[in-house]
Design a protein around this motif. Structure first.
Motif, PDB file in Angstrom:
ATOM      1  N   LEU A  67     -10.611  41.658 -13.103  1.00 27.46           N
ATOM      2  CA  LEU A  67     -10.853  42.669 -14.130  1.00 27.46           C
ATOM      3  C   LEU A  67      -9.535  43.287 -14.592  1.00 27.46           C
ATOM      4  O   LEU A  67      -9.261  43.376 -15.788  1.00 27.46           O
ATOM      5  CB  LEU A  67     -11.803  43.755 -13.594  1.00 27.46           C
ATOM      6  N   SER A  70      -7.465  40.948 -16.799  1.00 28.00           N
ATOM      7  CA  SER A  70      -7.865  40.840 -18.205  1.00 28.00           C
ATOM      8  C   SER A  70      -7.610  42.137 -18.969  1.00 28.00           C
ATOM      9  O   SER A  70      -7.302  42.113 -20.148  1.00 28.00           O
ATOM     10  CB  SER A  70      -9.312  40.365 -18.352  1.00 28.00           C
ATOM     11  N   ILE A  71      -7.709  43.276 -18.270  1.00 29.74           N
ATOM     12  CA  ILE A  71      -7.389  44.550 -18.935  1.00 29.74           C
ATOM     13  C   ILE A  71      -5.919  44.574 -19.366  1.00 29.74           C
ATOM     14  O   ILE A  71      -5.592  44.861 -20.508  1.00 29.74           O
ATOM     15  CB  ILE A  71      -7.686  45.753 -18.003  1.00 29.74           C
ATOM     16  N   GLU A 108      -3.795  61.115 -15.268  1.00 32.73           N
ATOM     17  CA  GLU A 108      -5.114  61.079 -15.899  1.00 32.73           C
ATOM     18  C   GLU A 108      -5.571  59.657 -16.214  1.00 32.73           C
ATOM     19  O   GLU A 108      -6.714  59.281 -15.953  1.00 32.73           O
ATOM     20  CB  GLU A 108      -5.063  61.825 -17.238  1.00 32.73           C
ATOM     21  N   THR A 109      -4.678  58.884 -16.821  1.00 37.57           N
ATOM     22  CA  THR A 109      -5.037  57.522 -17.222  1.00 37.57           C
ATOM     23  C   THR A 109      -5.280  56.657 -15.989  1.00 37.57           C
ATOM     24  O   THR A 109      -6.229  55.870 -15.943  1.00 37.57           O
ATOM     25  CB  THR A 109      -3.935  56.914 -18.100  1.00 37.57           C
ATOM     26  N   ALA A 112      -8.618  57.423 -14.628  1.00 33.59           N
ATOM     27  CA  ALA A 112      -9.677  56.846 -15.464  1.00 33.59           C
ATOM     28  C   ALA A 112      -9.828  55.357 -15.165  1.00 33.59           C
ATOM     29  O   ALA A 112     -10.937  54.850 -14.972  1.00 33.59           O
ATOM     30  CB  ALA A 112      -9.359  57.058 -16.945  1.00 33.59           C
ATOM     31  N   LEU A 113      -8.697  54.669 -15.094  1.00 32.07           N
ATOM     32  CA  LEU A 113      -8.709  53.233 -14.802  1.00 32.07           C
ATOM     33  C   LEU A 113      -9.322  52.972 -13.428  1.00 32.07           C
ATOM     34  O   LEU A 113     -10.177  52.101 -13.243  1.00 32.07           O
ATOM     35  CB  LEU A 113      -7.272  52.701 -14.850  1.00 32.07           C
ATOM     36  N   TYR A 115     -11.391  54.865 -11.786  1.00 26.91           N
ATOM     37  CA  TYR A 115     -12.822  55.180 -11.833  1.00 26.91           C
ATOM     38  C   TYR A 115     -13.613  54.006 -12.410  1.00 26.91           C
ATOM     39  O   TYR A 115     -14.628  53.583 -11.845  1.00 26.91           O
ATOM     40  CB  TYR A 115     -13.006  56.440 -12.685  1.00 26.91           C
ATOM     41  N   LEU A 116     -13.119  53.440 -13.505  1.00 29.53           N
ATOM     42  CA  LEU A 116     -13.827  52.328 -14.150  1.00 29.53           C
ATOM     43  C   LEU A 116     -13.850  51.086 -13.257  1.00 29.53           C
ATOM     44  O   LEU A 116     -14.867  50.410 -13.148  1.00 29.53           O
ATOM     45  CB  LEU A 116     -13.181  51.987 -15.500  1.00 29.53           C
ATOM     46  N   LEU A 119     -16.431  51.527 -10.526  1.00 33.20           N
ATOM     47  CA  LEU A 119     -17.797  51.332 -11.019  1.00 33.20           C
ATOM     48  C   LEU A 119     -18.098  49.847 -11.209  1.00 33.20           C
ATOM     49  O   LEU A 119     -19.149  49.358 -10.806  1.00 33.20           O
ATOM     50  CB  LEU A 119     -17.984  52.045 -12.357  1.00 33.20           C
ATOM     51  N   ALA A 120     -17.159  49.141 -11.823  1.00 32.26           N
ATOM     52  CA  ALA A 120     -17.395  47.736 -12.150  1.00 32.26           C
ATOM     53  C   ALA A 120     -17.515  46.887 -10.887  1.00 32.26           C
ATOM     54  O   ALA A 120     -18.410  46.058 -10.764  1.00 32.26           O
ATOM     55  CB  ALA A 120     -16.275  47.208 -13.044  1.00 32.26           C
ATOM     56  N   LYS A 123     -20.675  47.699  -8.778  1.00 33.67           N
ATOM     57  CA  LYS A 123     -21.950  47.566  -9.498  1.00 33.67           C
ATOM     58  C   LYS A 123     -22.857  46.600  -8.743  1.00 33.67           C
ATOM     59  O   LYS A 123     -22.435  45.519  -8.361  1.00 33.67           O
ATOM     60  CB  LYS A 123     -21.638  47.041 -10.919  1.00 33.67           C
ATOM     61  N   ASN A 124     -24.106  47.001  -8.549  1.00 29.03           N
ATOM     62  CA  ASN A 124     -25.105  46.152  -7.874  1.00 29.03           C
ATOM     63  C   ASN A 124     -24.681  45.646  -6.495  1.00 29.03           C
ATOM     64  O   ASN A 124     -25.051  44.553  -6.098  1.00 29.03           O
ATOM     65  CB  ASN A 124     -25.468  44.933  -8.728  1.00 29.03           C
TER      66      ASN A 124
ATOM     67  N   ALA B  11     -17.795  44.743 -18.080  1.00 33.18           N
ATOM     68  CA  ALA B  11     -17.677  44.877 -16.633  1.00 33.18           C
ATOM     69  C   ALA B  11     -18.627  45.942 -16.092  1.00 33.18           C
ATOM     70  O   ALA B  11     -18.999  45.921 -14.927  1.00 33.18           O
ATOM     71  CB  ALA B  11     -16.239  45.217 -16.265  1.00 33.18           C
ATOM     72  N   MET B  57      -9.925  57.205 -22.452  1.00 36.06           N
ATOM     73  CA  MET B  57      -8.601  57.494 -21.900  1.00 36.06           C
ATOM     74  C   MET B  57      -7.768  56.219 -21.779  1.00 36.06           C
ATOM     75  O   MET B  57      -6.608  56.190 -22.164  1.00 36.06           O
ATOM     76  CB  MET B  57      -8.791  58.128 -20.520  1.00 36.06           C
ATOM     77  N   VAL B  58      -8.392  55.152 -21.247  1.00 35.81           N
ATOM     78  CA  VAL B  58      -7.664  53.894 -21.068  1.00 35.81           C
ATOM     79  C   VAL B  58      -7.326  53.278 -22.430  1.00 35.81           C
ATOM     80  O   VAL B  58      -6.217  52.791 -22.648  1.00 35.81           O
ATOM     81  CB  VAL B  58      -8.493  52.904 -20.212  1.00 35.81           C
TER      82      VAL B  58
END
Lengths: 206, 75
Positions: A67, A70-71, A108-109, A112-113, A115-116, A119-120, A123-124, B11, B57-58
């Motif tokens: 992930l 690719s980000i 902050e950024t 955020a990254l 956190y995402l 979650l990803a 997930k499940n 994602a 934010m990102v």
């Protein structure tokens, strides 16, 4: 993804054989049934064995790594990644040029990254893995800064005999401050306000 | 930039095939419109918009690098 095929008298037996070969548990794989077993004529003539395909699922480290890759690609950033996996935690350290934009104002950024990605990846899944993302030791440096700040402000609170209110911080950052001041008996700390504006108050003990 | 929103959204949701991202150029800014399956709305917005905020934010960080002003709207 690693995939193997196995046959057995029953589906369970075929799956068990595959798991043994791969050396993993049932939660770590995806199972696809190719052939259901059939009983032949009189139980032995023309009977067919069960046939399954067992594929190893991506572990959390691979998921997180893919992930992030690719980000960064879509952001046109060249980033080196170092992933350390522990029992319930995963530390991902990022290295490269111009990574300041990934940290942002007061991290902050980066938060955020992180956190995402948490979650990803979780997930499940039944067992959550806490993922901590750091950029060239930023979190460590920030931790030291916060510890120094905490000690300084604790002295200030004690001297003036008044509450000192800190600026809003994330729960991770607040924890650092609570922890470093925990052992002191001249002051105590608590948090006030609602996320994301929750802040610490250092209060002198009378 | 559009790609980044797509990667993040896919994602997070349960039905990645239903993620749609559109780029709308306006006078001074670029708006990225994100559409997901109705059941997945919560997964890109989050409690009190926490996930949506993190996505923005990102994306903002990526946009700053390209000197652009980008807004992400979930529709």
């Amino acid at each position: 993804m690693k995939v193997i095929e196995k046959t057995g008298k029953t589906i369970d037996e075929a799956v068990e054989l595959a798991l043994k070969d791969l050396g993993v548990s049932r939660e770590e794989v995806e199972i696809r049934i190719i052939n259901e077993p059939t009983r032949g004529f009189l139980g032995f003539l023309g009977g067919k064995q069960a046939r399954v395909e067992v594929a190893l699922k991506d572990g959390p480290a691979q998921k997180a790594g893919n992930l992030l890759k690719s980000i960064f690609k879509s952001m046109q950033l060249q980033v080196g990644m170092n992933i350390k996996e522990k029992d319930h935690e995963m530390l991902i350290n990022l290295e490269g040029n111009e990574l300041g934009i990934l940290i942002g104002r007061r991290g902050e950024t980066l938060d955020a990254l992180q956190y995402l990605v948490n979650l990803a990846v979780n997930k499940n899944t039944e067992t959550r893995k806490k993922i901590i993302i750091d950029v060239e030791g930023y979190r460590k440096r920030r931790e030291e800064t916060l510890q120094k700040l905490a000690l300084k402000l604790a002295d200030k609170a004690k001297q003036r005999g008044r509450n000192v209110v800190l600026e809003p911080m994330s729960s991770q950052e607040r924890r650092i401050i609570h922890t470093v001041l925990q052992g002191r008996d001249d002051i105590h700390t608590f948090s006030e306000g609602e996320e994301p504006c929750r802040k610490i108050i250092i209060s002198p003990k009378k | 930039m559009k790609e980044l929103v797509e990667i993040l959204a896919k994602a997070l949701v349960d039905q990645p095939e239903k993620v749609m991202v559109d780029l709308v150029e306006k006078d001074k800014s670029t708006v990225i419109e994100l559409r997901v399956a109705p059941e997945d709305m919560g997964k890109v917005i989050g409690k009190q918009g926490r996930i949506a905020k993190a996505i923005r934010m990102v994306v903002k960080a990526a946009a700053t690098r390209q000197n652009k002003k980008v807004m992400v709207e979930i529709v």
